[in-house]
Design an enzyme around this catalytic site. Sequence first.
Site, PDB file in Angstrom:
ATOM      1  N   LYS A 113       3.239  -6.350  46.133  1.00 49.76           N
ATOM      2  CA  LYS A 113       4.478  -7.065  46.488  1.00 49.76           C
ATOM      3  C   LYS A 113       5.391  -7.168  45.254  1.00 49.76           C
ATOM      4  O   LYS A 113       6.605  -7.039  45.363  1.00 49.76           O
ATOM      5  CB  LYS A 113       4.170  -8.474  47.023  1.00 49.76           C
ATOM      6  CG  LYS A 113       3.469  -8.471  48.367  1.00 49.76           C
ATOM      7  CD  LYS A 113       4.400  -8.761  49.529  1.00 49.76           C
ATOM      8  CE  LYS A 113       3.933  -8.208  50.854  1.00 49.76           C
ATOM      9  NZ  LYS A 113       2.772  -8.844  51.437  1.00 49.76           N
ATOM     10  N   LYS A 196      -0.710   2.056  53.956  1.00 46.19           N
ATOM     11  CA  LYS A 196      -1.137   1.749  55.319  1.00 46.19           C
ATOM     12  C   LYS A 196       0.073   1.512  56.220  1.00 46.19           C
ATOM     13  O   LYS A 196       1.165   1.204  55.734  1.00 46.19           O
ATOM     14  CB  LYS A 196      -2.054   0.534  55.319  1.00 46.19           C
ATOM     15  CG  LYS A 196      -1.331  -0.774  55.118  1.00 46.19           C
ATOM     16  CD  LYS A 196      -2.255  -1.957  55.304  1.00 46.19           C
ATOM     17  CE  LYS A 196      -1.455  -3.236  55.173  1.00 46.19           C
ATOM     18  NZ  LYS A 196      -1.252  -3.967  56.379  1.00 46.19           N
ATOM     19  N   LYS A 199       3.621  -3.644  59.750  1.00 51.13           N
ATOM     20  CA  LYS A 199       4.675  -4.043  60.688  1.00 51.13           C
ATOM     21  C   LYS A 199       6.002  -4.357  59.982  1.00 51.13           C
ATOM     22  O   LYS A 199       7.050  -4.286  60.593  1.00 51.13           O
ATOM     23  CB  LYS A 199       4.223  -5.215  61.578  1.00 51.13           C
ATOM     24  CG  LYS A 199       3.852  -6.491  60.860  1.00 51.13           C
ATOM     25  CD  LYS A 199       3.521  -7.579  61.875  1.00 51.13           C
ATOM     26  CE  LYS A 199       2.130  -8.121  61.744  1.00 51.13           C
ATOM     27  NZ  LYS A 199       1.774  -8.716  60.449  1.00 51.13           N
TER      28      LYS A 199
HETATM   29  N1  AQP Z   1      -2.673  -0.243  58.961  1.00 52.83           N
HETATM   30  C1  AQP Z   1      -3.678  -1.038  59.276  1.00 52.83           C
HETATM   31  N2  AQP Z   1      -4.876  -0.521  59.617  1.00 52.83           N
HETATM   32  C2  AQP Z   1      -5.911  -1.325  59.940  1.00 52.83           C
HETATM   33  N3  AQP Z   1      -5.827  -2.674  59.966  1.00 52.83           N
HETATM   34  C3  AQP Z   1      -4.642  -3.226  59.638  1.00 52.83           C
HETATM   35  N4  AQP Z   1      -4.217  -4.505  59.563  1.00 52.83           N
HETATM   36  C4  AQP Z   1      -2.913  -4.528  59.184  1.00 52.83           C
HETATM   37  N5  AQP Z   1      -2.475  -3.274  59.026  1.00 52.83           N
HETATM   38  C5  AQP Z   1      -3.521  -2.450  59.286  1.00 52.83           C
HETATM   39  C6  AQP Z   1      -5.034  -5.671  59.852  1.00 52.83           C
HETATM   40  O1  AQP Z   1      -4.351  -6.471  60.802  1.00 52.83           O
HETATM   41  C7  AQP Z   1      -4.653  -7.840  60.530  1.00 52.83           C
HETATM   42  C8  AQP Z   1      -3.406  -8.667  60.474  1.00 52.83           C
HETATM   43  O2  AQP Z   1      -2.703  -8.495  59.306  1.00 52.83           O
HETATM   44  P1  AQP Z   1      -1.539  -9.479  58.863  1.00 52.83           P
HETATM   45  O3  AQP Z   1      -0.432  -9.443  59.821  1.00 52.83           O
HETATM   46  O4  AQP Z   1      -2.068 -10.830  58.624  1.00 52.83           O
HETATM   47  O5  AQP Z   1      -1.081  -8.919  57.481  1.00 52.83           O
HETATM   48  P2  AQP Z   1      -1.147  -7.498  56.916  1.00 52.83           P
HETATM   49  O6  AQP Z   1      -2.557  -7.100  56.639  1.00 52.83           O
HETATM   50  O7  AQP Z   1      -0.242  -7.494  55.737  1.00 52.83           O
HETATM   51  O8  AQP Z   1      -0.571  -6.625  58.121  1.00 52.83           O
HETATM   52  P3  AQP Z   1       0.796  -5.884  58.190  1.00 52.83           P
HETATM   53  O9  AQP Z   1       0.932  -5.257  59.528  1.00 52.83           O
HETATM   54  O10 AQP Z   1       0.913  -4.963  57.009  1.00 52.83           O
HETATM   55  O11 AQP Z   1       1.819  -7.080  58.065  1.00 52.83           O
HETATM   56  P4  AQP Z   1       3.044  -7.257  57.076  1.00 52.83           P
HETATM   57  O12 AQP Z   1       3.821  -6.001  57.161  1.00 52.83           O
HETATM   58  O13 AQP Z   1       3.763  -8.441  57.644  1.00 52.83           O
HETATM   59  O14 AQP Z   1       2.492  -7.516  55.711  1.00 52.83           O
HETATM   60  C9  AQP Z   1      -5.485  -7.872  59.262  1.00 52.83           C
HETATM   61  O15 AQP Z   1      -6.849  -7.979  59.586  1.00 52.83           O
HETATM   62  C10 AQP Z   1      -5.190  -6.546  58.627  1.00 52.83           C
HETATM   63  O16 AQP Z   1      -6.225  -6.090  57.789  1.00 52.83           O
END
Ligand code: AQP
Length: 333
Positions: A113, A196, A199
């Site tokens: 970040k 990865k 969202k």
């Molecule tokens: N690309 C991914 N592949 C597998 N698992 C994933 N997770 C997220 N992206 C992938 C898993 O989804 C859960 C929820 O995650 P989160 O929303 O709490 O935060 P994150 O991990 O940071 O997910 P995002 O989609 O990348 O959100 P943003 O963009 O808002 O930061 C977790 O169990 C995560 O591992």
Amino acid sequence: MKKNIVFSGIQPSGKLTIGNYIGAIKQWVKMQNKYNCFFCIVDLHTITLKKKNFDLNNAILDTLSIYLACGINPKKSVIFIQSHISEHTQLSWILNCYSYYGELKRMTQFKNKLIKYNFKNINSGIFFYPILMASDILLYQTSYVPIGEDQKQHIELCRNIANRFNNNYGNIFNIPKPCILKYGSKILSLQETKKKMSKSDNNYNNIIYLLEKKENIFKKIKLAKTDSDKTRKIKYDIINKPGISNILNIFASLTGEKITNIVKNFNGKMYNDLKYETSKVLIYFLEKIQENYYNIRNKESFLKDIIYDGNIKAKKIAKINFLKIKKKINLLK
Ligand code: AQP
């Protein structure tokens, strides 16, 4: 016999992706038949990053509707909102005092970040995020945390803090174990395969949303980055062929087929054949989720009742466990 406790959550920080489903929710759906599950919508984590004109209240209901549409059953699992249970933030302060600046500074997500935002305007919420996450988990005496690969380091930190606390005060916390799938625990961004799928990515072509339209699925998968290997051989090799391996992971995760079988079936075929069939798999799989979602999303009182019930159940456990913790550290006689 008492069932083990499972805790996991997702930030309502945008539209959920197939990464969120494959890495986390898919595991939740299975686990709710065996364990005592708590699935949280972690809205306090979401406010660490501010987006212009973002309607968090709406995003919480969107996320809840996705949980339900994917098969999370409020009769089997406790579904609730993090900010509605004040013990999460209260425990978080206590755990802050049992964790070190050095360990938080080492968190890969935090370092990413810093880079993403050019070391500017990084609020301390982003820094303390893993502690709030540890509080979410430890508050419920969790045994298992089903997550994607990216969250593994945060669970290690959570375990370290819990052990440190237990060493000081006796066995207060259960030490949680992460549940990370062998395949699909890190669905890659479609065009930038070094990272990865996320969202909050600004490039929509990197993402397949759970509510993605059929025509976009064909287009985005077709555009997905592959590799320059002249043989064009379809094989699973995450280091040298991350793009194709990612597509194989998506195919396998949504059909339940073994990767080795898929590779065998596509022997001699082109990358585009695999992409076309994977798009069809995605469309077929997402159709039901989308139908479920659109059936419930506008039933606000139904959704709010689920939150109300879930909050009551979560609060009851959180309150009891938090009182025990306070007593142990002499905050309460
Ligand atoms: N690309 C991914 N592949 C597998 N698992 C994933 N997770 C997220 N992206 C992938 C898993 O989804 C859960 C929820 O995650 P989160 O929303 O709490 O935060 P994150 O991990 O940071 O997910 P995002 O989609 O990348 O959100 P943003 O963009 O808002 O930061 C977790 O169990 C995560 O591992």
